[in-house]
Design an enzyme around this catalytic site. Structure first.
Site, PDB file in Angstrom:
ATOM      1  CE  LYS A 145       0.188 -31.786   8.289  1.00 41.57           C
ATOM      2  NZ  LYS A 145       0.258 -31.819   9.778  1.00 41.57           N
ATOM      3  NE  ARG A 340       1.466 -27.013  12.154  1.00 39.04           N
ATOM      4  CZ  ARG A 340       2.721 -27.947  12.001  1.00 39.04           C
ATOM      5  NH1 ARG A 340       3.795 -27.424  12.704  1.00 39.04           N
ATOM      6  NH2 ARG A 340       2.766 -28.674  11.321  1.00 39.04           N
TER       7      ARG A 340
HETATM    8  N1  PPS Z   1      -9.419 -33.372  17.309  1.00 39.01           N
HETATM    9  C1  PPS Z   1      -8.487 -32.879  16.564  1.00 39.01           C
HETATM   10  N2  PPS Z   1      -7.417 -32.342  17.225  1.00 39.01           N
HETATM   11  C2  PPS Z   1      -6.391 -31.624  16.378  1.00 39.01           C
HETATM   12  N3  PPS Z   1      -6.509 -31.681  15.111  1.00 39.01           N
HETATM   13  C3  PPS Z   1      -7.369 -32.161  14.421  1.00 39.01           C
HETATM   14  C4  PPS Z   1      -8.560 -32.819  15.271  1.00 39.01           C
HETATM   15  N4  PPS Z   1      -9.373 -33.524  14.169  1.00 39.01           N
HETATM   16  C5  PPS Z   1      -9.004 -33.411  13.343  1.00 39.01           C
HETATM   17  N5  PPS Z   1      -7.663 -32.354  13.114  1.00 39.01           N
HETATM   18  C6  PPS Z   1      -6.987 -32.227  12.025  1.00 39.01           C
HETATM   19  O1  PPS Z   1      -5.924 -33.066  11.635  1.00 39.01           O
HETATM   20  C7  PPS Z   1      -5.014 -32.263  11.031  1.00 39.01           C
HETATM   21  C8  PPS Z   1      -3.557 -33.090  10.856  1.00 39.01           C
HETATM   22  O2  PPS Z   1      -4.063 -34.064   9.993  1.00 39.01           O
HETATM   23  P1  PPS Z   1      -3.234 -35.384  10.100  1.00 39.01           P
HETATM   24  O3  PPS Z   1      -3.236 -35.904  11.494  1.00 39.01           O
HETATM   25  O4  PPS Z   1      -3.520 -36.306   9.128  1.00 39.01           O
HETATM   26  O5  PPS Z   1      -1.671 -34.841   9.942  1.00 39.01           O
HETATM   27  S1  PPS Z   1      -0.308 -35.522   9.407  1.00 39.01           S
HETATM   28  O6  PPS Z   1      -0.769 -35.985   7.993  1.00 39.01           O
HETATM   29  O7  PPS Z   1      -0.159 -37.032  10.206  1.00 39.01           O
HETATM   30  O8  PPS Z   1       0.813 -34.802   9.664  1.00 39.01           O
HETATM   31  C9  PPS Z   1      -4.850 -30.741  11.574  1.00 39.01           C
HETATM   32  O9  PPS Z   1      -4.595 -30.027  10.752  1.00 39.01           O
HETATM   33  P2  PPS Z   1      -4.228 -28.596  10.812  1.00 39.01           P
HETATM   34  O10 PPS Z   1      -5.539 -27.866  11.533  1.00 39.01           O
HETATM   35  O11 PPS Z   1      -3.787 -27.752   9.720  1.00 39.01           O
HETATM   36  O12 PPS Z   1      -3.200 -28.558  11.747  1.00 39.01           O
HETATM   37  C10 PPS Z   1      -6.551 -30.697  12.145  1.00 39.01           C
HETATM   38  O13 PPS Z   1      -7.249 -29.680  11.519  1.00 39.01           O
END
Ligand code: PPS
Length: 375
Positions: A145, A340
């Site tokens: 995350k 999200r």
């Molecule tokens: N460009 C872009 N687009 C969308 N999301 C982005 C981006 N950059 C960083 N993030 C942040 O990445 C969070 C998800 O982290 P991970 O990819 O490490 O998640 S996972 O561990 O693979 O499930 C996700 O967390 P949430 O906001 O809680 O959904 C995003 O905040």
């Protein structure tokens, strides 16, 4: 219209026509059979190991590869964890040091059809270049995350990076299957091979295992304010029907423990020097992706090819997206499980979480030499 009368003289002529038809039918049949056999043999080599089948969730496809036996589940992709019956190892060159193990493959026999469709592969094929499989040079080891998917999608736009799209989970779940199982996409000489599996960072046995694969491996860790990270994890758990910590601050709850970065890092530092670790700021990856990716390219000794021109801010998504991705020339944002909206969390719970993490954050800044400025 009147037909010519059937005379004695016309009978041999009809016989000849009949024999000729029979012969040409036989010849056509033999020709078709030969074409079928040759093409079957050829296509069998291409398709024998790869199958697509539908999962219980009708919108999801499972990627079955008998050689791999299983892939980790990544909610950002359409891959789901599966286990197949008889994993077959790929052809390995024997008795080479593990870090240099390369799997020799030829275009027609081993490279999956899906991989051959990628622009990078069409280009390689046109150049007559041969790709090989090898173990990863670099790993995105966490944190869950933190923004690991964004980092992987951004860096794999680089022409000298080859990355597995799904989470491999080799070093935590499938290590016993042996290095031959570790499946990476075909790579050219000089290209960096990568995979990302965020659970590596928190799994006790992984640092030593990665070291025994390659003590020179480069490790990337995307870190994010542990409070927001925990809320993100909680949001995901809630979306999957789990009530997580039940709204209480339960510091023994797994997702809360992930944020104690200092403890996990200390374990990695027993196996790797700090210089082999790069800490990517999850916050900066959102605000200024080009700057963070520049650091990543330097760390991986890659030419700075990915710049701000590769990104645009998508107002609907509220996140930076790519002008074009590795597989497609059109704009690409991460899937809807990334970025999200988070539920409202009681401010009292948030301040208790902050208090809990404060000393660990301080220790983490000390270990890394970087002040991430988390509140
Ligand atoms: N460009 C872009 N687009 C969308 N999301 C982005 C981006 N950059 C960083 N993030 C942040 O990445 C969070 C998800 O982290 P991970 O990819 O490490 O998640 S996972 O561990 O693979 O499930 C996700 O967390 P949430 O906001 O809680 O959904 C995003 O905040």
């Amino acid at each position: 219209m009147r037909h010519a009368p059937l005379t004695k003289a016309s009978i041999p002529a009809m016989d000849a026509i009949h024999r000729f038809r029979k012969k040409s039918f036989l010849l056509t049949f033999m020709f078709c059979a030969t074409v079928f056999c040759v093409s079957y043999r050829f296509n069998y080599c291409l398709t024998k190991d790869f199958k697509f089948s539908k999962s219980k969730d009708k919108s999801t496809f499972i990627f079955l590869d008998k050689n791999l036996s299983s892939y980790g589940k990544d909610r950002g992709t359409n891959y789901e964890e599966i286990t197949t019956r008889s994993p077959k190892p790929c052809v390995l060159k024997k008795k080479e040091p593990l870090s240099e193990v390369r799997l020799d493959i030829s275009w027609k026999e081993e490279i999956p059809v899906t991989a051959q469709r990628s622009p990078k592969y069409r280009f390689l094929k046109q150049q007559g270049l041969k790709a090989t499989r090898k173990l990863p040079d670099a790993l995105i080891i966490g944190v869950k995350k933190g923004g690991t998917r964004a980092l992987l999608e951004f860096i794999r736009v680089h022409p000298d990076v080859r990355a597995a799209g799904s989470e491999i989970h080799f070093f935590d779940r499938f290590y016993k299957k042996g290095f031959e199982w570790h499946h990476m996409p075909p790579t050219l000489e000089g290209q960096v091979t990568m995979e990302k599996t965020p659970s590596y960072f928190v799994t006790r046995e992984v640092p030593q295992r990665v070291r025994s694969m390659n003590p020179k491996a480069k490790l990337l860790i995307v870190v994010r304010d542990p409070v927001t990270r925990a809320i993100s994890d909680y949001t995901q758990a809630a979306s999957m029907g789990s009530n997580g910590g039940g709204g209480l601050v339960d510091t023994s709850w797994g997702p809360v423990k992930i944020g104690v970065y200092a403890r996990h890092l200390e374990r990695w530092l027993h196996s790797f020097p700090l210089s082999q670790l790069l800490f990517v700021s999850g916050e900066r990856l959102v605000v200024d992706p080009a700057a963070e990716i520049a650091r990543v390219q330097d760390f991986l000794s890659l030419k700075r090819v990915i710049t701000e021109k590769h990104f645009y801010f998508n107002a609907t998504k509220g996140f930076p997206c790519l002008m074009k991705s590795e597989g497609s020339p059109s704009p690409h944002c991460l899937g809807k499980t990334k970025g999200r909206s988070h539920p409202h969390i009681d401010p009292v719970a948030i301040s208790r979480l902050r208090e809990f993490y404060r000393p660990f954050n301080a220790r983490f800044y000390q270990l890394t030499g970087i002040n991430f400025g988390w509140p």
